[in-house]
Design a protein around this motif. Structure first.
Motif, short mmCIF file in Angstrom:
data_model
loop_
_atom_site.label_atom_id
_atom_site.label_comp_id
_atom_site.label_asym_id
_atom_site.label_seq_id
_atom_site.Cartn_x
_atom_site.Cartn_y
_atom_site.Cartn_z
N LEU A 1 33.95 28.59 63.68
CA LEU A 1 33.82 27.15 64.09
C LEU A 1 34.72 26.27 63.74
N PRO A 2 35.14 26.19 62.27
CA PRO A 2 36.20 25.20 61.95
C PRO A 2 37.52 25.55 62.58
N ALA A 3 37.96 26.64 62.70
CA ALA A 3 39.17 26.84 63.37
C ALA A 3 39.19 26.61 64.81
N ALA A 4 38.13 26.91 65.41
CA ALA A 4 37.81 26.60 67.00
C ALA A 4 37.85 25.02 67.09
N TYR A 5 37.34 24.27 66.29
CA TYR A 5 37.23 22.65 66.40
C TYR A 5 38.95 22.34 66.00
N SER A 6 39.47 22.86 64.97
CA SER A 6 40.80 22.30 64.54
C SER A 6 41.69 22.53 65.75
N GLY A 7 41.78 23.66 66.35
CA GLY A 7 42.74 24.06 67.33
C GLY A 7 42.59 23.32 68.81
N ALA A 8 41.36 22.44 68.70
CA ALA A 8 41.17 21.91 70.17
C ALA A 8 41.86 20.69 70.26
N THR A 9 42.46 20.55 71.76
CA THR A 9 43.25 19.45 72.02
C THR A 9 42.52 18.40 72.06
N LEU A 10 40.96 18.66 72.78
CA LEU A 10 40.04 17.56 72.83
C LEU A 10 38.52 18.08 72.71
N TYR A 11 37.70 17.88 71.91
CA TYR A 11 36.46 18.03 72.00
C TYR A 11 35.68 17.39 73.12
N GLU B 1 42.72 10.57 81.27
CA GLU B 1 43.34 9.33 80.76
C GLU B 1 43.33 9.87 79.08
N THR B 2 42.66 10.43 78.56
CA THR B 2 42.63 10.98 77.25
C THR B 2 43.75 11.84 76.99
N LEU B 3 43.76 12.93 77.79
CA LEU B 3 44.69 13.94 77.71
C LEU B 3 46.26 13.61 77.89
N GLU B 4 46.33 12.39 78.90
CA GLU B 4 47.73 11.70 78.90
C GLU B 4 48.23 11.12 78.15
N SER B 5 47.12 10.51 77.03
CA SER B 5 47.94 9.71 75.85
C SER B 5 47.90 10.26 74.44
N PRO B 6 49.01 10.64 74.19
CA PRO B 6 49.11 11.42 72.67
C PRO B 6 48.74 10.35 71.74
#
Length: 363
Positions: free
Chosen positions: A255-265, A321-326
């Protein structure tokens, strides 16, 4: 003598079991503690034999009739001064001052997926538990308010005590994230949801909202146990092909790697008692978008962006909107990790011990 019932610390009760196990470990480090455990069930990831406390065997599950007299007998033999049940299915006449932890009213507030008989039994068992208890613990102020209103409880006997995080829930290295992605054939960017497919988790609406995103959007990864009684999520996911990936339940260690790699949860639940995956995602550095419901507002505060879980259009707009805002994604990562540091088992144990002491001193 304080006695904590840890018979739920096994795979049959994953969320409650983790709460019970971690609380027991933290309590045992600050006070003398006795735990009731079931020797017939053992979970390596929740090994009660690692808890530095006196152990007393109760070879009956919380759903058994036998526990009604066996637990009471054990408590009398121990000369217990307080008994804490972390589950509402408990001995309803324990014979000693009692604390019970209550989590949510989902079967009563979101009846889809529950029969009338199940809802009636859920309410009855909670009422019996509350009748037996001198004090009730919830994991959020939102849940506290729900229980007070639903059962007409005196507010002074209900306290909110925050939970903590397991030690392994923390940001992972780039190599650990890469290994996770390679194992499940995931791209460098993906959206993530962790949890079940039960109706209140609202996954069909999440997938509907995701479907409206451009085809170039990162895939939506859904990780968690799948209840075959509710096939709507799978049907909606399969209609989008490889845009939605169903991984099933992940081992705790992944789970920690899954969360850590996510662009957005993304957490689109309509109801929660606490929201552990949201907290875990923040702790691992994943930006969070979640439902605008009281318990998640309380949990994440300014460390998440919010949407109306009843309106797919609201969800789609928030995701896009979130994905388009680094810059927003970076800010959410930083705020999330800062917010997650508040939730520790040391804090939970200290607050719980204060309740134990107060209850014991009033009897």
């Amino acid at each position: 003598m304080f006695v904590l019932d840890v018979r739920t610390a096994n795979a049959h009760y994953p969320g409650i079991g983790r709460y019970t196990f971690e609380l027991a470990r933290a309590l045992a480090s600050i006070t003398e503690l006795t735990i009731l455990h079931n020797p017939l069930y053992h979970a390596p990831e929740m090994d009660v034999f690692t808890i530095p406390a006196k152990r007393v065997a109760v070879p009956h599950t919380p759903r058994s009739l036998e526990q009604q007299w066996v637990v009471r007998s054990r408590l009398q033999r121990l000369n217990a001064t307080l008994y804490h049940s972390p589950f509402y299915l408990m001995p309803f006449a324990p014979g000693v001052p009692t604390v019970v932890t209550a989590y949510d009213l989902i079967p009563l507030k979101a009846p889809d997926g529950f029969t009338a008989r199940q809802r009636w039994l859920y309410r009855l068992a909670h009422q019996l538990a509350f009748n037996a208890a001198e004090h009730i613990i919830t994991l959020s102020q939102a849940a506290r308010a729900d229980f007070i209103a639903a059962f007409k409880l005196p507010p002074e006997i209900v306290s909110s005590v925050v939970a903590g995080l397991p030690a392994h829930i923390q940001p992972q290295t780039a190599s650990a994230v890469q290994s996770f992605r390679e194992k499940y054939a995931l791209p460098a960017q993906y959206l993530l949801y962790v949890g079940s497919n039960k109706p209140h988790k609202n996954l069909p609406k999440l997938i509907e909202a995701y479907r409206a995103l451009p085809a170039s959007a990162p895939p939506l990864v859904i990780a968690g146990p799948e209840d075959e009684r509710f096939p709507e999520m799978r049907r909606a996911a399969e209609a989008l092909g490889q845009r939605v990936r169903l991984l099933g339940r992940l081992p705790d260690s992944e789970l920690p790697a899954a969360y850590s790699g996510a662009t957005l949860y993304v957490h689109a639940s309509q109801l929660e008692g606490f929201g552990f995956p949201v907290l875990e995602a923040m702790a691992c550095g994943a930006p969070v978008a979640c439902s605008d419901i009281p318990v998640l507002r309380e949990l994440a505060q300014n460390a998440a962006v919010y949407f109306d879980p009843r309106q797919p259009a609201s969800l789609t707009q928030t995701l896009q909107e979130t994905l388009e805002s680094p810059s927003l994604l970076t800010a959410l990562r930083e705020r999330g990790q800062q917010r997650a540091r508040y939730f520790t088992w040391e804090r939970a144990a200290a607050q719980t011990l204060e309740i134990y002491t107060a209850v014991q001193n009033t009897k």
